[in-house]
Motif scaffolding. Structure first.
Motif, mmCIF file in Angstrom:
data_model
loop_
_atom_site.group_PDB
_atom_site.id
_atom_site.type_symbol
_atom_site.label_atom_id
_atom_site.label_comp_id
_atom_site.label_asym_id
_atom_site.label_seq_id
_atom_site.Cartn_x
_atom_site.Cartn_y
_atom_site.Cartn_z
ATOM 1 N N GLN A 43 0.808 -1.212 0.000
ATOM 2 C CA GLN A 43 0.000 0.000 0.000
ATOM 3 C C GLN A 43 0.847 1.269 0.000
ATOM 4 O OE1 GLN A 43 -3.737 0.153 0.476
ATOM 5 N NE2 GLN A 43 -3.337 -1.758 -0.569
ATOM 6 N N VAL A 51 -4.601 2.063 -7.705
ATOM 7 C CA VAL A 51 -5.746 1.184 -7.462
ATOM 8 C C VAL A 51 -7.036 1.990 -7.421
ATOM 9 C CG1 VAL A 51 -6.832 -0.309 -5.760
ATOM 10 C CG2 VAL A 51 -4.428 -0.597 -6.292
ATOM 11 N N PHE A 54 -8.124 2.865 -10.826
ATOM 12 C CA PHE A 54 -8.635 1.688 -11.544
ATOM 13 C C PHE A 54 -10.056 1.349 -11.103
ATOM 14 C CE2 PHE A 54 -9.077 -2.999 -11.345
ATOM 15 C CZ PHE A 54 -9.218 -3.210 -12.707
ATOM 16 N N ILE A 55 -10.278 1.378 -9.793
ATOM 17 C CA ILE A 55 -11.627 1.069 -9.290
ATOM 18 C C ILE A 55 -12.637 2.080 -9.830
ATOM 19 C CG2 ILE A 55 -13.058 0.904 -7.216
ATOM 20 C CD1 ILE A 55 -10.645 -0.101 -5.725
ATOM 21 N N PHE A 59 -15.926 1.319 -12.030
ATOM 22 C CA PHE A 59 -17.224 1.721 -11.501
ATOM 23 C C PHE A 59 -17.999 2.540 -12.528
ATOM 24 C CE2 PHE A 59 -19.806 4.808 -9.057
ATOM 25 C CZ PHE A 59 -20.706 3.912 -8.532
ATOM 26 N N GLU A 124 -8.847 -4.246 -17.168
ATOM 27 C CA GLU A 124 -7.982 -5.083 -16.335
ATOM 28 C C GLU A 124 -6.634 -5.308 -17.021
ATOM 29 O OE1 GLU A 124 -10.008 -8.617 -15.141
ATOM 30 O OE2 GLU A 124 -11.291 -7.527 -13.739
ATOM 31 N N VAL A 128 -2.992 -4.261 -15.549
ATOM 32 C CA VAL A 128 -1.877 -5.196 -15.368
ATOM 33 C C VAL A 128 -0.646 -4.681 -16.109
ATOM 34 C CG1 VAL A 128 -1.082 -7.525 -15.858
ATOM 35 C CG2 VAL A 128 -3.363 -7.175 -14.980
ATOM 36 N N ARG B 99 -13.652 -12.382 -6.042
ATOM 37 C CA ARG B 99 -12.265 -12.181 -5.627
ATOM 38 C C ARG B 99 -12.146 -11.978 -4.131
ATOM 39 N NH1 ARG B 99 -11.905 -8.179 -10.082
ATOM 40 N NH2 ARG B 99 -11.427 -9.420 -11.924
ATOM 41 N N TRP B 486 -18.149 -0.859 -3.671
ATOM 42 C CA TRP B 486 -17.717 0.332 -4.414
ATOM 43 C C TRP B 486 -17.468 1.565 -3.565
ATOM 44 C CZ3 TRP B 486 -16.095 -0.815 -9.043
ATOM 45 C CH2 TRP B 486 -16.635 -1.918 -9.684
ATOM 46 N N ARG B 559 -6.736 -2.244 1.503
ATOM 47 C CA ARG B 559 -6.199 -3.540 1.091
ATOM 48 C C ARG B 559 -7.319 -4.460 0.607
ATOM 49 N NH1 ARG B 559 -1.551 -5.891 4.498
ATOM 50 N NH2 ARG B 559 -0.753 -4.002 3.561
ATOM 51 N N ARG B 561 -10.224 -3.587 -0.588
ATOM 52 C CA ARG B 561 -10.725 -3.088 -1.875
ATOM 53 C C ARG B 561 -9.800 -3.483 -3.010
ATOM 54 N NH1 ARG B 561 -13.941 1.348 -2.779
ATOM 55 N NH2 ARG B 561 -12.261 2.510 -3.738
ATOM 56 N N MET B 562 -8.479 -3.414 -2.751
ATOM 57 C CA MET B 562 -7.556 -3.798 -3.811
ATOM 58 C C MET B 562 -7.717 -5.277 -4.158
ATOM 59 S SD MET B 562 -3.509 -3.748 -3.861
ATOM 60 C CE MET B 562 -3.558 -5.147 -2.807
ATOM 61 N N ARG B 563 -7.854 -6.111 -3.139
ATOM 62 C CA ARG B 563 -8.054 -7.552 -3.375
ATOM 63 C C ARG B 563 -9.277 -7.801 -4.238
ATOM 64 N NH1 ARG B 563 -6.030 -9.961 1.676
ATOM 65 N NH2 ARG B 563 -3.822 -10.039 1.159
ATOM 66 N N HIS B 565 -10.787 -5.788 -6.357
ATOM 67 C CA HIS B 565 -10.852 -5.221 -7.698
ATOM 68 C C HIS B 565 -9.643 -5.542 -8.563
ATOM 69 C CE1 HIS B 565 -14.518 -2.984 -6.977
ATOM 70 N NE2 HIS B 565 -14.060 -2.749 -5.772
ATOM 71 N N PRO B 567 -7.057 -7.175 -10.950
ATOM 72 C CA PRO B 567 -7.247 -8.270 -11.905
ATOM 73 C C PRO B 567 -6.681 -9.572 -11.367
ATOM 74 C CG PRO B 567 -6.429 -6.329 -13.009
ATOM 75 C CD PRO B 567 -6.420 -6.015 -11.559
ATOM 76 N N PHE B 572 -4.078 -11.799 -6.282
ATOM 77 C CA PHE B 572 -4.427 -11.403 -4.920
ATOM 78 C C PHE B 572 -5.574 -12.235 -4.359
ATOM 79 C CE2 PHE B 572 -2.522 -7.305 -6.164
ATOM 80 C CZ PHE B 572 -1.557 -7.299 -5.196
#
Lengths: 133, 597
Positions: A43, A51, A54-55, A59, A124, A128, B99, B486, B559, B561-563, B565, B567, B572
């Motif tokens: 983090q 991140v 990306f979210i 969304f 995605e 990556v 996920r 979200w 953490r 949230r990252m897991r 979302h 890919p 993860f």
């Protein structure tokens, strides 16, 4: 006569542990991937920002596609309410509202789903590529 | 009486095939992991067939046609909503939820918000929604058995399905059920598509509506009997008569006792009590049960008043947002290997459901022409089963009727199995200690309680009571799922408050409508489908309460949230249950020894 340390005389001897191979990390995993994963996992502020971006992208993609569906299905009842004459219009012998409600929605739902699947997969992949650089 | 033999044979065949398929694959299932999540190796196509097979319940197989027969165009929103719920699931929930590694909704709530109190509350709602959904399934089974074997009391069918489901779940848990469910989808599709094709061909070769002398579907008149018809009233009914009709009645009609006398009904409302036999002659207009559309032109037209408008919007919200909160649907997604596969599975599901729903709609429209007596007795849910013999009163009709009966049974079996598995899974891991024995105990409990309720409560329309469980799911789990996935600032206090407020509001309207059904229909119609009000209220409560308690935002939110979302390729994904399910001995057996996929 305490032959087994920590056990009472009546106990059967504990089973011998099986041999196990212990490795630090899966050697097949690419090194770069491991490094970015660690960075995301820790983090760092960079990782957090990436991140969150990306979210947000995922969304808003979902919301935009949902809005299309909401617009279509939200409008239909209102249209039928305001224009009752619509049911007298027939197409190939079937009343128009029945076509609009009984047949059209399913290809529409599938189409939106298919579109979203492609967009989300694309996002995605981009993500990556961004992290694994 | 020959119909009975065909149908009984077909149902036995379905039961036997289900049982043997479940038994054969259950011999491979040995660990708790096998029982609960099918080892996560199920392919997305088969998984999609299994999801659809599990989802297409009695409400879809029988209820949709029944509602189309009764309500016409407005009922078309049911199949749309049943399918559209999966689009909402796919857009907002499927991949992140998979996920997150949560097996049940309670798992998700605890993993995301870290509160045991929230976990217990959601467990209670999962069990409640599951049971609420099981009751109409069992009642539908009773209705189907009664339709096929009029001499056998309805509770036999209810008991038969319940026992078959519990035994099947006992034997193999979810892996067995995955194979069985995929098989059941194709079985159901065949059982509804083949009769529809044949019956439509017969309908058109007879010259359509004009050729058989029925009321046109766009005429301002009620449907007519195509031949002399005898209707036995099962529960007290109130009938709306549009054109005066002459009939012969035995029993209590309009409050007075008659014994094989000619009765004349003028336009207006008339009543017939339980057990009354009404005989109508060919060509007379059909009296229509209270709540159904009388004239064909109103039946054809969607939304005939502002009341319809409200109900329709409410229904759309409940069905679109409720699907993601159904316990048996989410558990099924856990057998996907990763988030992307979960999305792909949902896309397949959209195709499979769309393919299916065209057929019950057509059968519903056909039964408006051919089977108007169902509108008198109010047993419109039996339309799919009764229609074949109405159109082809010969061996062909018997065979087609047997096929639809078998499909209806497949519908009860698959949905009930899925519900029992998911409720039992939640019960065994959250309430009991999570051993295989506990899972079986949970299954017995989850199957038998709704069985008792199904026998006690009066059956109403299958799809309507299913609509209520969708409303409950949409008002409790949907806000928590959507905001949990979200929105960064959701707290467990907000989630608990939203779930409680939404859930209690729906439950109150459920109780009020049930009471009013027994005491003269005084409740306003919007209480039958309250989602339009309760879902936004639940969302608002979650947001406001979460904003008021910012100190409760979990420390590891970013953490998690990252897991959810990130890919799948980044690796993860964590399956939380590995450490949770099974006793120490069972886990040791899993880890040691031969390699497992």
């Amino acid at each position: 006569m305490n032959l087994i340390p920590g056990g009472t005389p009546g106990d059967p001897p504990p089973p011998r542990p099986r041999r196990k191979k212990v490795i630090l990390a899966d050697s097949r995993a690419p090194v770069t991937k491991l490094r970015t994963v660690v960075e995301l996992e820790e983090q760092t502020s960079w990782a957090e920002e990436v991140v969150r971006g990306f979210i947000r992208t995922q969304f808003w993609t979902a919301v935009r596609l949902a809005l299309i569906v909401i617009a279509v299905f939200g409008a239909l009842p209102l249209v039928f309410f305001l224009a009752p004459g619509l049911s007298e219009v027939t197409l190939a012998g079937v009343s128009l509202p029945w076509l609009l409600l009984g047949v059209l929605p399913f290809p529409l739902l599938f189409g939106v789903g298919y579109w979203y699947n492609r967009l989300a997969d694309g996002h995605e992949r981009d993500f990556v590529d961004l992290v694994e650089k | 009486m020959e119909l009975n033999l065909w149908a009984v044979a077909a149902i036995l065949l379905v039961g036997l095939a289900t049982f043997s398929l479940g038994f054969r694959s259950s011999r491979q299932a040995s660990t708790t992991q096998d029982f609960l999540v099918a080892r996560r190796t199920v392919r997305s196509r088969r998984n999609a067939a299994a999801v659809s097979g599990e989802y297409l319940s009695a409400a879809s197989f029988m209820g949709v046609a029944g509602l189309v027969l009764k309500d016409g165009a407005d009922a078309l929103w049911y199949p749309i909503g049943f399918t559209g719920g999966y689009l909402a699931l796919m857009l907002f929930v499927a991949a992140p939820l998979r996920r997150s590694g949560a097996y049940t909704l309670s798992d998700f709530c605890e993993a995301r918000l870290g509160s045991p109190a929230l976990r217990r509350l959601s467990t209670a709602f999962v069990v409640f929604i599951g049971m609420l959904y099981l009751v109409p399934q069992f009642q539908g089974a009773g209705l189907a058995v009664h339709q096929i074997l009029p001499s056998v009391p309805g509770w036999t069918g209810v008991g038969l399905v319940a026992v078959l489901v519990i035994v099947n779940v006992f034997g193999g848990g979810m892996r067995a059920v995955t194979v069985v469910q995929a098989f059941q989808y194709w079985l159901k599709l065949f059982a509804i598509a083949a009769p529809t094709f044949v019956l439509c061909a017969l309908f058109f070769s007879n010259g359509g509506v004009d050729g058989i002398g029925a009321t046109g579907l766009s005429q301002p008149a009620p449907p007519r009997f195509l031949s002399d018809a005898t209707v036995t009233v099962e529960t007290d009914v109130r009938l709306s008569v549009a054109e005066s009709v002459q009939l012969r009645a035995t029993g209590v009609v309009d409050g007075g006792y008659t014994r094989d006398q000619i009765v004349f009904w003028g336009p207006g409302w008339h009543t017939a009590s339980e057990g009354t036999v009404l005989e109508f002659s060919e060509g007379s207009a059909t009296p229509v049960i209270e709540g159904a559309t009388v004239a064909n032109i109103d039946w054809l037209r969607p939304i005939t008043g502002s009341n319809d408008l409200f109900t329709t919007y409410s229904l759309i919200i409940a069905l679109f947002l409720g699907t993601m909160g159904l316990p048996h649907v989410l558990v099924r997604f856990y057998t996907n290997p990763d988030g992307r596969a979960a999305r792909r599975t949902t896309l397949h599901v959209l195709t499979l459901l769309g393919l299916f729903y065209v057929f019950p709609i057509m059968l519903g429209a056909l039964s408006r022409v051919y089977a108007p007596e169902l509108l008198v007795s109010g047993r419109t849910d039996a339309a799919v089963l009764a229609l074949p013999m109405k159109i082809a009163p010969n061996t062909l009709g018997e065979i087609l009727g047997a096929i639809t009966a078998a499909g209806a049974f497949a519908a009860f079996l698959s949905t009930s199995s899925g519900l029992v598995v998911s409720v039992a899974g939640v019960l065994s891991t959250d309430v009991l200690r999570g051993r295989i024995r506990d899972f079986r105990f949970g299954a017995a409990l989850a199957g038998s309680l709704p069985l008792v309720l199904a026998m006690l409560l009066r059956p109403s329309d299958i799809s309507l009571s299913v609509g209520m469980s969708f409303a409950l799911a949409a008002s409790t789990f949907c806000p928590v799922l959507l905001l949990g996935i979200w929105w960064r600032k959701i707290t467990w206090v907000g989630a608990v408050a939203g779930m409680l407020v939404g859930g209690v509001l729906v439950l109150v309207s459920l109780v009020v409508t049930t009471v009013s059904d027994y005491t003269g229909h005084w409740a306003p119609t919007f209480l039958q489908q309250p989602a339009l009000a309760t879902v936004p209220i639940a969302f608002l409560v979650v947001v406001i309460t979460s904003k008021a308690t910012p100190s409760r935002i979990p420390a590891d939110t970013n953490r998690i949230r990252m897991r959810m979302h990130a890919p799948d390729r980044l690796g993860f994904i964590r399956d939380r249950d590995i450490a949770r399910f099974g006793t120490a001995a069972e886990r040791a057996r899993l880890a040691n020894g031969r390699h497992r996929r």
